[in-house]
Write a protein that holds these residues in place. Structure first.
Motif, PDB file in Angstrom:
ATOM      1  N   PRO A 158     -25.808 -12.560 -30.340  1.00 28.34           N
ATOM      2  CA  PRO A 158     -25.582 -11.173 -30.784  1.00 28.34           C
ATOM      3  C   PRO A 158     -24.745 -10.360 -29.796  1.00 28.34           C
ATOM      4  O   PRO A 158     -24.441  -9.199 -30.055  1.00 28.34           O
ATOM      5  N   LEU A 159     -24.384 -10.977 -28.677  1.00 30.68           N
ATOM      6  CA  LEU A 159     -23.680 -10.239 -27.617  1.00 30.68           C
ATOM      7  C   LEU A 159     -22.248  -9.921 -28.032  1.00 30.68           C
ATOM      8  O   LEU A 159     -21.500 -10.800 -28.472  1.00 30.68           O
ATOM      9  N   GLN A 160     -21.865  -8.652 -27.882  1.00 30.35           N
ATOM     10  CA  GLN A 160     -20.497  -8.204 -28.131  1.00 30.35           C
ATOM     11  C   GLN A 160     -20.002  -7.425 -26.921  1.00 30.35           C
ATOM     12  O   GLN A 160     -20.795  -6.837 -26.174  1.00 30.35           O
ATOM     13  N   TYR A 161     -18.687  -7.421 -26.744  1.00 26.92           N
ATOM     14  CA  TYR A 161     -18.113  -6.739 -25.582  1.00 26.92           C
ATOM     15  C   TYR A 161     -16.919  -5.917 -26.047  1.00 26.92           C
ATOM     16  O   TYR A 161     -16.106  -6.382 -26.861  1.00 26.92           O
ATOM     17  N   PRO A 162     -16.786  -4.682 -25.536  1.00 19.95           N
ATOM     18  CA  PRO A 162     -15.687  -3.808 -25.983  1.00 19.95           C
ATOM     19  C   PRO A 162     -14.320  -4.427 -25.713  1.00 19.95           C
ATOM     20  O   PRO A 162     -14.055  -4.954 -24.632  1.00 19.95           O
ATOM     21  N   VAL A 163     -13.466  -4.331 -26.715  1.00 22.70           N
ATOM     22  CA  VAL A 163     -12.120  -4.886 -26.595  1.00 22.70           C
ATOM     23  C   VAL A 163     -11.351  -4.188 -25.477  1.00 22.70           C
ATOM     24  O   VAL A 163     -10.588  -4.829 -24.741  1.00 22.70           O
TER      25      VAL A 163
END
Length: 305
Positions: free
Chosen positions: A136-141
Motif C-alpha cells: 500500500p506504500l505510495q510516494y509523492p512524485v
C-alpha cells in the motif's frame, strides 16, 4: 515496519539531495576561497522567495524555475562584489561577523519586501500525484523528481569538476591556492565563478523545495548547521565528499527521528520513549561527525587539514 523504513529512507535521500545542493557550493567557497560564509543559507532562502515571486507573477512553475537561475547569478555576483570580495584577506572571525550581519540584514529585508507571512508555491500538475512502491506504500512524485534533479546536478558537477579546465582550476585551488595564483590564474575571476556557482546551487535548492515547504524568513538558518556538518564530514573542498556526507547526515537524521522513539519503547514507557527519542535524535548527526573525524580528521575526502 519495512514500509516505514523504505519511506523514511526515501525521505532521507530527498533531504540529502537538498543538503548536497547547498553544501556543494559552501564546500567550494570554504575550500578554495577560505571564506567562512554564514550567509550561505540566505542564498537558499533567496531561491525560495524568488521562486514564489516568479511563480505568482507568471502563473507557471516552469517559467518561475527558469527565471530563478539568472536571478541566482545576479544575487551571487552582487554579494561577491559588494561583501565577500572584501573579506578574502580578513580573518575567519571577521568573515563570521560580517556574514552573520548579512544574515540579519537579509532577514529584515525579506520581511520588508514580502512580509512575515509564509508564502507557498503551487506544485506542477505533472508532479502532483503519487507512485506505488510496495504494497500500500505510495510516494509523492514531486519528491522523486527532486531526487532525480539532484542526481542530475551531481552528475553535471562531477563532469564540470573532473573533466573541464574550470574544474581543474577548482581542484587545484582547493589543494594549493597560492600555487594557482603564482601560475598566472586570475584568482579574482576564479573566486567570482566559485561563489556564483555556489549561489546558483543554493538558490536552486530553495526553488525546488519551495512547493513542499512553506517559504518564510529564517528558513536558511534551519539547514545551515546541517550543511556545515555535511561539509566537515565530507571534507572541505570535495564535491564527492559533500554528496556522500549529505546523504549520510540526512538518512541518519531522518531515521533517528522516526525510529529512535520506537526502539526506546522496548525499555521505556511510550511517553518517556517519545520524549527521550526527540531529545537524542538530533545528537546522532553530531555523534556521526565525531566518529568520522576521529577516524579521518580531514573528513571522508578532505585533501588538507
Amino acid at each position: 515496519m519495512t514500509n516505514l523504513l523504505v519511506l523514511q529512507l526515501l525521505n532521507g535521500v530527498q533531504l540529502g539531495i537538498i543538503l548536497f545542493l547547498i553544501a556543494a557550493g559552501l564546500t567550494l567557497v570554504f575550500g578554495i576561497m577560505d571564506v567562512v560564509n554564514l550567509a550561505h543559507g540566505v542564498l537558499y532562502m533567496a531561491g525560495a522567495y524568488l521562486m514564489a515571486t516568479f511563480a505568482a507573477a507568471t502563473g507557471s512553475f516552469w517559467w518561475a524555475l527558469l527565471l530563478v537561475l539568472p536571478g541566482a547569478v545576479v544575487v551571487g555576483l552582487l554579494l561577491e562584489v559588494v561583501v565577500i570580495r572584501r573579506l578574502y584577506d580578513r580573518s575567519h572571525l571577521d568573515q563570521v561577523l560580517a556574514t552573520f550581519g548579512l544574515v540579519m540584514m537579509a532577514n529584515e529585508t525579506v520581511k520588508i519586501i514580502w512580509g512575515t507571512s509564509p508564502l507557498s508555491v503551487p506544485m506542477p500538475d505533472i508532479f502532483s500525484g503519487s507512485v506505488p512502491l510496495m504494497g500500500p506504500l505510495q510516494y509523492p512524485v514531486y519528491r522523486i523528481a527532486i531526487i532525480v534533479a539532484g542526481l542530475a546536478v551531481a552528475g553535471g558537477l562531477y563532469l564540470l569538476v573532473n573533466h573541464t579546465r574550470i574544474g581543474m582550476l577548482l581542484r587545484a585551488g582547493a589543494t594549493n591556492r597560492a600555487m594557482v595564483s603564482a601560475l598566472g590564474v586570475d584568482i579574482g575571476k576564479l573566486f567570482a565563478i566559485v561563489f556564483t556557482l555556489g549561489a546558483v546551487l543554493a538558490c536552486f535548492a530553495g526553488a525546488i523545495v519551495a512547493p513542499i515547504l512553506s517559504v518564510d524568513t529564517g528558513m536558511g538558518e534551519s539547514v545551515l548547521i546541517l550543511t556545515f556538518v555535511v561539509v566537515v564530514i565530507g571534507g572541505i573542498g570535495s564535491i564527492k565528499g559533500a554528496f556522500l556526507g549529505a546523504v549520510l547526515v540526512a538518512v541518519v537524521d531522518t531515521l533517528g527521528g522516526v525510529f529512535g522513539p520506537i526502539l526506546l519503547r522496548s525499555v521505556l514507557d511510550a511517553s518517556a520513549a517519545g520524549q527521550a527519542g526527540r531529545t537524542l535524535a538530533p545528537m546522532l548527526v553530531y555523534i556521526l561527525m565525531a566518529a568520522i573525524l576521529f577516524a579521518k580528521p580531514t573528513g571522508l575526502f578532505g585533501g588538507r587539514g
